[in-house]
Design a protein around this motif. Structure first.
Motif, PDB file in Angstrom:
ATOM      1  N   TRP A 125      39.889  52.513  22.205  1.00 16.41           N
ATOM      2  CA  TRP A 125      40.583  53.798  22.086  1.00 16.41           C
ATOM      3  C   TRP A 125      39.603  54.974  22.017  1.00 16.41           C
ATOM      4  O   TRP A 125      39.953  56.098  22.373  1.00 16.41           O
ATOM      5  CB  TRP A 125      41.505  53.791  20.872  1.00 16.41           C
ATOM      6  N   LEU A 126      38.400  54.712  21.566  1.00 11.38           N
ATOM      7  CA  LEU A 126      37.398  55.773  21.537  1.00 11.38           C
ATOM      8  C   LEU A 126      36.833  56.069  22.922  1.00 11.38           C
ATOM      9  O   LEU A 126      36.213  57.111  23.133  1.00 11.38           O
ATOM     10  CB  LEU A 126      36.240  55.382  20.607  1.00 11.38           C
ATOM     11  N   THR A 127      37.029  55.147  23.857  1.00  9.08           N
ATOM     12  CA  THR A 127      36.465  55.296  25.204  1.00  9.08           C
ATOM     13  C   THR A 127      37.583  55.408  26.249  1.00  9.08           C
ATOM     14  O   THR A 127      38.052  56.494  26.543  1.00  9.08           O
ATOM     15  CB  THR A 127      35.535  54.110  25.525  1.00  9.08           C
ATOM     16  N   ALA A 128      38.019  54.270  26.771  1.00  9.39           N
ATOM     17  CA  ALA A 128      39.019  54.278  27.840  1.00  9.39           C
ATOM     18  C   ALA A 128      40.356  54.843  27.370  1.00  9.39           C
ATOM     19  O   ALA A 128      41.034  55.570  28.100  1.00  9.39           O
ATOM     20  CB  ALA A 128      39.213  52.852  28.378  1.00  9.39           C
ATOM     21  N   GLY A 129      40.752  54.518  26.149  1.00  7.48           N
ATOM     22  CA  GLY A 129      42.062  54.937  25.662  1.00  7.48           C
ATOM     23  C   GLY A 129      42.223  56.428  25.507  1.00  7.48           C
ATOM     24  O   GLY A 129      43.318  56.970  25.705  1.00  7.48           O
ATOM     25  N   ILE A 130      41.141  57.119  25.167  1.00  5.32           N
ATOM     26  CA  ILE A 130      41.216  58.558  24.962  1.00  5.32           C
ATOM     27  C   ILE A 130      41.614  59.284  26.245  1.00  5.32           C
ATOM     28  O   ILE A 130      42.151  60.390  26.217  1.00  5.32           O
ATOM     29  CB  ILE A 130      39.867  59.095  24.420  1.00  5.32           C
ATOM     30  N   ALA A 131      41.384  58.637  27.392  1.00  6.24           N
ATOM     31  CA  ALA A 131      41.734  59.242  28.688  1.00  6.24           C
ATOM     32  C   ALA A 131      43.242  59.374  28.867  1.00  6.24           C
ATOM     33  O   ALA A 131      43.707  60.148  29.715  1.00  6.24           O
ATOM     34  CB  ALA A 131      41.154  58.407  29.826  1.00  6.24           C
ATOM     35  N   LEU A 132      44.027  58.636  28.090  1.00  7.78           N
ATOM     36  CA  LEU A 132      45.485  58.736  28.197  1.00  7.78           C
ATOM     37  C   LEU A 132      46.002  60.110  27.785  1.00  7.78           C
ATOM     38  O   LEU A 132      47.088  60.513  28.190  1.00  7.78           O
ATOM     39  CB  LEU A 132      46.149  57.671  27.315  1.00  7.78           C
ATOM     40  N   LEU A 133      45.240  60.817  26.958  1.00  7.48           N
ATOM     41  CA  LEU A 133      45.701  62.116  26.472  1.00  7.48           C
ATOM     42  C   LEU A 133      45.722  63.164  27.576  1.00  7.48           C
ATOM     43  O   LEU A 133      46.604  64.022  27.616  1.00  7.48           O
ATOM     44  CB  LEU A 133      44.809  62.593  25.321  1.00  7.48           C
ATOM     45  N   ASP A 134      44.744  63.103  28.451  1.00  7.64           N
ATOM     46  CA  ASP A 134      44.676  64.064  29.558  1.00  7.64           C
ATOM     47  C   ASP A 134      44.064  63.373  30.766  1.00  7.64           C
ATOM     48  O   ASP A 134      42.932  63.680  31.171  1.00  7.64           O
ATOM     49  CB  ASP A 134      43.841  65.286  29.146  1.00  7.64           C
ATOM     50  N   PRO A 135      44.798  62.427  31.344  1.00  9.19           N
ATOM     51  CA  PRO A 135      44.203  61.596  32.399  1.00  9.19           C
ATOM     52  C   PRO A 135      44.020  62.346  33.708  1.00  9.19           C
ATOM     53  O   PRO A 135      44.894  63.053  34.174  1.00  9.19           O
ATOM     54  CB  PRO A 135      45.224  60.462  32.559  1.00  9.19           C
ATOM     55  N   VAL A 138      41.748  56.960  35.791  1.00 10.48           N
ATOM     56  CA  VAL A 138      41.926  55.819  34.896  1.00 10.48           C
ATOM     57  C   VAL A 138      41.012  54.704  35.374  1.00 10.48           C
ATOM     58  O   VAL A 138      40.991  54.377  36.564  1.00 10.48           O
ATOM     59  CB  VAL A 138      43.391  55.340  34.889  1.00 10.48           C
ATOM     60  N   SER A 139      40.222  54.129  34.467  1.00 16.56           N
ATOM     61  CA  SER A 139      39.327  53.023  34.799  1.00 16.56           C
ATOM     62  C   SER A 139      39.851  51.742  34.177  1.00 16.56           C
ATOM     63  O   SER A 139      40.075  51.691  32.966  1.00 16.56           O
ATOM     64  CB  SER A 139      37.912  53.307  34.297  1.00 16.56           C
ATOM     65  N   ALA A 140      40.062  50.728  35.015  1.00 17.40           N
ATOM     66  CA  ALA A 140      40.553  49.440  34.527  1.00 17.40           C
ATOM     67  C   ALA A 140      40.073  48.335  35.459  1.00 17.40           C
ATOM     68  O   ALA A 140      40.125  48.477  36.684  1.00 17.40           O
ATOM     69  CB  ALA A 140      42.078  49.431  34.460  1.00 17.40           C
ATOM     70  N   PHE A 141      39.554  47.242  34.856  1.00 19.55           N
ATOM     71  CA  PHE A 141      39.082  46.089  35.621  1.00 19.55           C
ATOM     72  C   PHE A 141      38.021  46.466  36.644  1.00 19.55           C
ATOM     73  O   PHE A 141      37.958  45.918  37.733  1.00 19.55           O
ATOM     74  CB  PHE A 141      40.252  45.388  36.314  1.00 19.55           C
ATOM     75  N   GLY A 142      37.187  47.459  36.309  1.00 22.34           N
ATOM     76  CA  GLY A 142      36.095  47.842  37.185  1.00 22.34           C
ATOM     77  C   GLY A 142      36.468  48.816  38.289  1.00 22.34           C
ATOM     78  O   GLY A 142      35.622  49.179  39.108  1.00 22.34           O
ATOM     79  N   TYR A 143      37.726  49.270  38.316  1.00 24.91           N
ATOM     80  CA  TYR A 143      38.168  50.213  39.346  1.00 24.91           C
ATOM     81  C   TYR A 143      38.539  51.540  38.695  1.00 24.91           C
ATOM     82  O   TYR A 143      39.038  51.580  37.567  1.00 24.91           O
ATOM     83  CB  TYR A 143      39.367  49.664  40.115  1.00 24.91           C
ATOM     84  N   THR A 144      38.322  52.626  39.398  1.00 23.25           N
ATOM     85  CA  THR A 144      38.707  53.954  38.930  1.00 23.25           C
ATOM     86  C   THR A 144      39.780  54.518  39.848  1.00 23.25           C
ATOM     87  O   THR A 144      39.611  54.542  41.068  1.00 23.25           O
ATOM     88  CB  THR A 144      37.494  54.906  38.910  1.00 23.25           C
ATOM     89  N   ILE A 145      40.897  54.931  39.252  1.00 26.16           N
ATOM     90  CA  ILE A 145      42.044  55.406  40.022  1.00 26.16           C
ATOM     91  C   ILE A 145      42.364  56.835  39.618  1.00 26.16           C
ATOM     92  O   ILE A 145      42.463  57.142  38.422  1.00 26.16           O
ATOM     93  CB  ILE A 145      43.283  54.514  39.777  1.00 26.16           C
ATOM     94  N   ALA A 146      42.535  57.727  40.594  1.00 22.45           N
ATOM     95  CA  ALA A 146      42.910  59.108  40.314  1.00 22.45           C
ATOM     96  C   ALA A 146      44.413  59.176  40.034  1.00 22.45           C
ATOM     97  O   ALA A 146      45.215  58.591  40.768  1.00 22.45           O
ATOM     98  CB  ALA A 146      42.558  59.993  41.507  1.00 22.45           C
ATOM     99  N   VAL A 147      44.786  59.863  38.960  1.00 22.12           N
ATOM    100  CA  VAL A 147      46.202  59.988  38.606  1.00 22.12           C
ATOM    101  C   VAL A 147      46.570  61.459  38.469  1.00 22.12           C
ATOM    102  O   VAL A 147      45.706  62.303  38.198  1.00 22.12           O
ATOM    103  CB  VAL A 147      46.521  59.241  37.285  1.00 22.12           C
ATOM    104  N   THR A 148      47.857  61.742  38.654  1.00 17.07           N
ATOM    105  CA  THR A 148      48.314  63.132  38.603  1.00 17.07           C
ATOM    106  C   THR A 148      49.415  63.352  37.578  1.00 17.07           C
ATOM    107  O   THR A 148      49.719  64.487  37.240  1.00 17.07           O
ATOM    108  CB  THR A 148      48.860  63.565  39.985  1.00 17.07           C
ATOM    109  N   ASN A 149      50.023  62.269  37.080  1.00 14.67           N
ATOM    110  CA  ASN A 149      51.138  62.397  36.138  1.00 14.67           C
ATOM    111  C   ASN A 149      50.806  61.634  34.857  1.00 14.67           C
ATOM    112  O   ASN A 149      50.898  60.417  34.802  1.00 14.67           O
ATOM    113  CB  ASN A 149      52.420  61.857  36.773  1.00 14.67           C
ATOM    114  N   GLY A 150      50.405  62.386  33.831  1.00 14.25           N
ATOM    115  CA  GLY A 150      49.998  61.769  32.584  1.00 14.25           C
ATOM    116  C   GLY A 150      51.111  61.025  31.875  1.00 14.25           C
ATOM    117  O   GLY A 150      50.889  59.980  31.257  1.00 14.25           O
ATOM    118  N   VAL A 151      52.336  61.550  31.957  1.00 17.28           N
ATOM    119  CA  VAL A 151      53.489  60.909  31.294  1.00 17.28           C
ATOM    120  C   VAL A 151      53.733  59.528  31.885  1.00 17.28           C
ATOM    121  O   VAL A 151      53.944  58.546  31.158  1.00 17.28           O
ATOM    122  CB  VAL A 151      54.753  61.791  31.414  1.00 17.28           C
TER     123      VAL A 151
END
Length: 208
Positions: A125-135, A138-151
Motif C-alpha cells: 500500500w505504500l508503493t503500488a497501492g497508493i497509485a489507486l488514489l490518483d491513478p 497501474v503496474s501489475a505482474f511486471g506490466y504498466t497500463i495507462a488508465v483514465t478512470n480512477g473510479v
C-alpha cells in the motif's frame, strides 16, 4: 474502451496483491480445506476488508504517515510476526488432530487482524497501492497500463480480490475431494508458511 482498460487494470492490480503466495493465502487455504468453501471465502473477505481499511487510510493520508514512522512499522512487524506464529501453531494443531475451529467467524478475524499487521501488505500500500488514489498508470505482474478512470480502477481492484477469494477456495475444495490426505498436507503447509513469515517479520522487527 478506455473505461474497460481502467477496469481491467484494476482487476490486475487486485490480483497482484491477492494471488501471490504468502500468509493470507496460507490462512485462506487452511480454512478452505478444513471447513469448506464458505469458510475459505469468509477468510478471504477478512483480508479484503483489511485492504478496504488500508484504502481509506491511504485516502486520509495515514498510509503516508506510516511511511515516515519507522517505530510504528517496527511495532506492526512485531505484532504481525507474533500473530502469524500463533496462527501457525493453530494450523499445525488442526492438521495433527484433524479438527478445525468450529466458530464461523474465526477465519475472518484471523485474516483481518493478520492483514492489518502484515508488513508485506503495508509495503504494497505504500508503493503500488497508493497509485489507486490518483491513478495515471497501474503496474501489475511486471506490466504498466495507462488508465483514465480512477473510479473504475478502484472498482476493478476490489473485483480482482473478490475473484481470487472466490476461486482459490473453490480450487482447493476440488483438489481436496480428489486427493487423499490433501487436507492434512495443506494444513501442515499452511502452518509452515505462517511460521516462516512470522519468524521473518519478528527478525525484521529487531533493531540492527
Amino acid at each position: 474502451m478506455s473505461g474497460l482498460v481502467s477496469l481491467v487494470a484494476g482487476v490486475a492490480l487486485g490480483l497482484s496483491l491477492a494471488a501471490p503466495p504468502g500468509p493470507m493465502n496460507a490462512l485462506i487455504a487452511q480454512e478452505s480445506v478444513h471447513r469448506g468453501w464458505r469458510a475459505g471465502f469468509r477468510a478471504g473477505l477478512g483480508a479484503m476488508t483489511a485492504d478496504g481499511c488500508f484504502f481509506v487510510l491511504a485516502y486520509a493520508g495515514v498510509v503516508t504517515f506510516i511511511r515516515h514512522a519507522p517505530t510504528l512499522q517496527t511495532a506492526m512487524k512485531a505484532v504481525g510476526g507474533l500473530l502469524l506464529c500463533y496462527f501457525a501453531y493453530g494450523a499445525a494443531k488442526s492438521a495433527h488432530e484433524g479438527v478445525a475451529d468450529t466458530e464461523a467467524g474465526a477465519g475472518f478475524r484471523k485474516t483481518f487482524l493478520a492483514a492489518l499487521t502484515n508488513p508485506i501488505q503495508v509495503v504494497w500500500w505504500l508503493t503500488a497501492g497508493i497509485a489507486l488514489l490518483d491513478p495515471g498508470t497501474v503496474s501489475a505482474f511486471g506490466y504498466t497500463i495507462a488508465v483514465t478512470n480512477g473510479v473504475l480502477t478502484v472498482l476493478g481492484f476490489f473485483c480482482g480480490i473478490l475473484v481470487w477469494i472466490t476461486g482459490f477456495p473453490a480450487l482447493l475444495r476440488v483438489a481436496g475431494d480428489r486427493v487423499d490426505a490433501f487436507e492434512r498436507v495443506v494444513g501442515y503447509g499452511s502452518a509452515a508458511v505462517l511460521c516462516i513469515f512470522g519468524a521473518w517479520f519478528l527478525v525484521d522487527a529487531v533493531p540492527s
